[in-house]
Structures are given as structure tokens and as C-alpha cells.
Design an enzyme around this catalytic site. Sequence first.
Site, short mmCIF file in Angstrom:
data_model
loop_
_atom_site.label_atom_id
_atom_site.label_comp_id
_atom_site.label_asym_id
_atom_site.label_seq_id
_atom_site.Cartn_x
_atom_site.Cartn_y
_atom_site.Cartn_z
N PRO A 1 0.84 -1.20 0.00
CA PRO A 1 0.00 0.00 0.00
C PRO A 1 0.88 1.25 0.00
O PRO A 1 1.86 1.34 0.73
CB PRO A 1 -0.79 -0.13 1.31
N GLY B 1 4.47 8.10 0.26
CA GLY B 1 5.84 7.63 0.07
C GLY B 1 6.85 8.26 1.00
O GLY B 1 8.04 8.34 0.67
N PHE C 1 3.99 16.39 6.56
CA PHE C 1 2.64 16.90 6.27
C PHE C 1 2.41 17.21 4.81
O PHE C 1 1.35 16.90 4.25
CB PHE C 1 2.39 18.16 7.11
N PHE D 1 3.31 15.95 2.12
CA PHE D 1 3.23 14.87 1.14
C PHE D 1 2.54 13.61 1.67
O PHE D 1 2.03 12.82 0.88
CB PHE D 1 4.65 14.50 0.66
N SER E 1 2.53 11.32 14.56
CA SER E 1 2.39 12.34 15.61
C SER E 1 2.87 13.67 15.05
O SER E 1 3.99 13.78 14.57
CB SER E 1 3.20 11.95 16.84
N GLY F 1 -4.09 -5.05 6.61
CA GLY F 1 -5.19 -4.60 5.77
C GLY F 1 -4.88 -3.23 5.22
O GLY F 1 -3.89 -2.59 5.62
N ILE G 1 -6.22 0.50 4.91
CA ILE G 1 -7.18 1.49 5.39
C ILE G 1 -7.63 2.33 4.21
O ILE G 1 -6.79 2.92 3.50
CB ILE G 1 -6.53 2.38 6.47
N TYR H 1 14.10 12.94 19.81
CA TYR H 1 14.32 12.85 18.36
C TYR H 1 15.77 13.24 18.08
O TYR H 1 16.18 14.37 18.36
CB TYR H 1 13.37 13.80 17.64
#
Length: 549
Positions: free
Chosen positions: A150, A154, A221, A223, A235, A287, A289, A471
Amino acid sequence: MVDTQRAEAQSQPLANPGDAPEAASMVWDAWGIPAGQQPLSAQIRGLLAQVFGVSGDPVARRDEGDVPLRESALTPAQRDGLVAVVGAADVSVDHHDRLLRAGGKSTPDLLRRRADGPQDAPDAVVFPADHEQVLAVLEYCATHEIAVVPFGGGTSVVGGVDPVRGRFATLIALDLRRLAWVRDVDPVSGTATLGAGLTGPQAEELLGAQGLSLGHFPQSFEFASIGGFAATRSSGQASAGYGRFDDMVQRLKVATPMGTLELGRAPASAAGPDLRELFVGSEGALGVITEVTLRVHPKPETVAYQAWSFPDFATGAAALRAVVQAGAAPTVLRLSDEAETGLNLARSGDIGGDAVTGCLAVTTFEGAEAHVVARSAEAHAVLTAAGGTALGAKPAQEWEHGRFKAPYMRDALLDAGVLCETLETATAWSNLAALKAKVTAALTDSLSAQGTPALVMCHISHTYPTGASLYFTVVAKQLSDPLAQWSIAKQAAGDAIMAAGGTITHHHAVGTDHRQWIPGEVGELGVRVLRAVKKELDPAGILNPGKLI
């Protein structure tokens, strides 16, 4: 005390399927679009020469037409079968379409993309129009032993959309971009149903026309897609105010090779375990979504900005904990350590400035004006008492203005012979300092042992009453085999995270890169549970092979 700006809401009809604004596609060998790519500044080039002994001169990139791809293994009969489901125009074996879906955007992905030799890629790209077509494609592929990856935006940085074939001779990318719509907006309940192929900007534009917003703004955000946000437990930067993406999910519609699941009937339920949790974070391995009903909120009428300086990271982290545990958390709450603060000053050209010392924190507040004023005043009191110095709005506004540009700098560094990669984790507040120290040491020591001393930076960008994320950004001179160089460092960091009690991933997901540590995260019995669920939903094992479990 704070600067504010007012957002204006508009009233326009929502889009029907197919009416969403066009989504931007990223380039094949880097992050983002060509217009976003920028050369390294003179300040950064000077730092690279001083610290790593590299000139900063970029290497030339190949034209995509010169990149050889693995020959498509899709047979004429398989193509006919897929065409019967979605139509001839929506089954592509075009070189460009295959290359754009040859993987995600991690540093290893891009290093492999730029290497000589044939690139692995899906044998075909299929563009279903709706849930029923997704379901039919999965049923066909399960029957004919075709692996399915799926594909949304990307943007995976953990190998989550890499074309891992496993035992399958044929693999397709299932691109969901046509599932781009907003419907069933319920302003009374504060929910809306979105197609999984909708990107972040598309969602904000369509909801914004009705004066609504998701408030979900991760670095991906521009892409990434709604389905990808859900499938990876994304998040966003405003998680302190609006929560993680999984907090927003009310209902899901999921296509599996064994049929359809529609999950979520109420805001909360005691009707057994919440099966939505099987698919939020499942990374397409259980699965696909196809639509998500999400919590939405009115577009904020006011946004307030305030930056802070703390003498050191420990003081800043304690201040963030204090404001979150006091229930006074801003909408955005972020703290950079000393190294990251210094580099950000160098990037902005503010070297030698005395406005920021130690560690920089950024806060923003959104909502009704009176609410913003009250919340910002409460947070101001807590952060000041915890040792913070208010710096005004400008540093916070500058951070917001540039927050989507960092991946472009990573690509410029790779072009200049500098390794740059990120990783993240999370833990309890009481363990935060120890985890940061151990991961920093693991990265520093593993790269230094290879003869490439590293700069390791860290920030907190997501906070909770009981803990926070860490991070890390790592920069070092590239060796002749940068993939092997980073693999050693990544292994050391992952082992250090698990040994120190952190989670192997807070929001980047598992993909291929973190799969080896999942038994340590959930236990061997937990892995068997996940495998049992996959066997029930995907007995042929076609869904996103090599990922998650």
C-alpha cells in the site's frame, strides 16, 4: 507577552470523490519537490569544512531516465486481471511511475536510490478508485500470489513502503491517491470522514473551506496521506494540543484479502478489545485502510507564539514536564538541546548572537482569543518558575516558517558527502536523561570507531504527563560505503534504546528498519499474536511483506 495572529474561516462546499486539489509528488531521489531544494549556505559549508573536512560541493545527480529498473515481472495475464478490476488507465508499468514508488525517503533509501546498478521497484502501480476496487485488487492478488505494498505519500523513513518481495515473484504498489475526498462532516460531534489517499494539505484545504482543521502537522505533512498517518501512528508538531493521529481516529474502514472491516461505533465502547487498534499502526501488513473518520475542530481564530531559553537541556526538560503535568501545555511544545540550538543559530546566520543561550524551546497556543490569552499566561508562569527566559515571538515564528525544510537540508548534505539521518524514541520523564545519554553515546562511539566522528543533536517534540519523545539527528562524514556505516550506527542506537527502556519508535513506525527489535518491544508471545491476526486476515501473506512482523 505574546504576539497573536487571527485566522479567517471561509464557507465553501466540500469536495466529492475526485474533486480534491491535486497532490504534489516527490522527486525520485530526494525529499520533496525541486522548488524546495536549496544549496547549503556559506555558514553550513564553513562548519562542514571545519568539523568534517569536506568542501560541501555537491555531486551531480542522475536523470531519472538514466536509472535502470529491475525488469517488471508482471505477466500479461496478471495485467489483464488487474485491468479488469480498475481499468487499463489505472494499471501502470511506466518507468516513471515505478521509480517514484521504489521505496521511501530514509537516508538508506536515498543512498540505495543513488547507487549504480538496477533499482528494485514494483512491477506495476495500480490506482484503485474506491474501497470496492481496493478489496477486489486484494482478492485478486491473494488468489494469484502477487505481493501488495500500500502506497500513500511515500514518506516512510523506516523502509515501510520498500518493495520487499520475499517469496513472491510479482509485487505491485497499490497507490491510494484517488481515494481523496471529505464527506459526512458532523460539526455538532466534531467529526469528518476522509479518504485514505488525501494528503495533509488536501485535507486542510477541504476542511478549511468549512472552517475546520485536523491540526495534524508532522514534518511529512506536505506529502503524507491520511491513510499513512493512521497506518503508522503519526504524531504531529501540535500533538501537545490536539493529540497524536491515533487519538483523533473515531472510525476506520479497512479492506483485507478476507473482506471488509468497519470499526468504531461510538466515541468509546466496552464491547471487547478495540479492534481499531489492530489497524492503527499496522503499516498495511494486516489490511488497507481506505477511509478514516477523524475528530476535527474549528480553525483557531488566534495563534500566539513564544520562544524560551533554558540554561541546559535538563532544566528545559524539567520545565516541559512541569507545564504538561500542570495541565497548561501549549498547542506546540518543543525543546532543542545545546547542539541542535547551536546548529539552528548557524543556519539562521545568528552566530555570535546573545538572544539564545543554552537550549531553545518553542511554544504556540491556538484557539479562541480569550482561551489563548489565559493558557499562554498560565504556561508563562510555569515556565518562568522552572528557569525559562522568555524570548518573544520571533524565534518561534521562524521555527514554524522553516519546519518543513529540514529534510531538504538532509538531501543537500548527502549530495556533499555528509551522512545525515534521524531516529526517535520515547520514555518516562524519570528515564529521559539516561536514555538520551545512552543513545547519544551509542551513536557517537559507533561512528567514531569507524573513523568518522559525529555531531549528534536531540530535541523533545512530543510530550505527555508521564513522559516524552526524544528525536535524534546524526551528522558525520560519509565513508566509501555509507550504507554499511549507518547500519553499524543504527544497530548500536537501536540496541541502546531497548537496553535503556525506550520504545524502538515513537512515531516513525516499524517498517523493515525496526522489525528486528519488535520481539523485545512486545515479547515473543506478542509477536505470535500479531502473526495469528495476520494469518486470519491475510492467509496468503501478500500484504506489505517484510514489514512490522
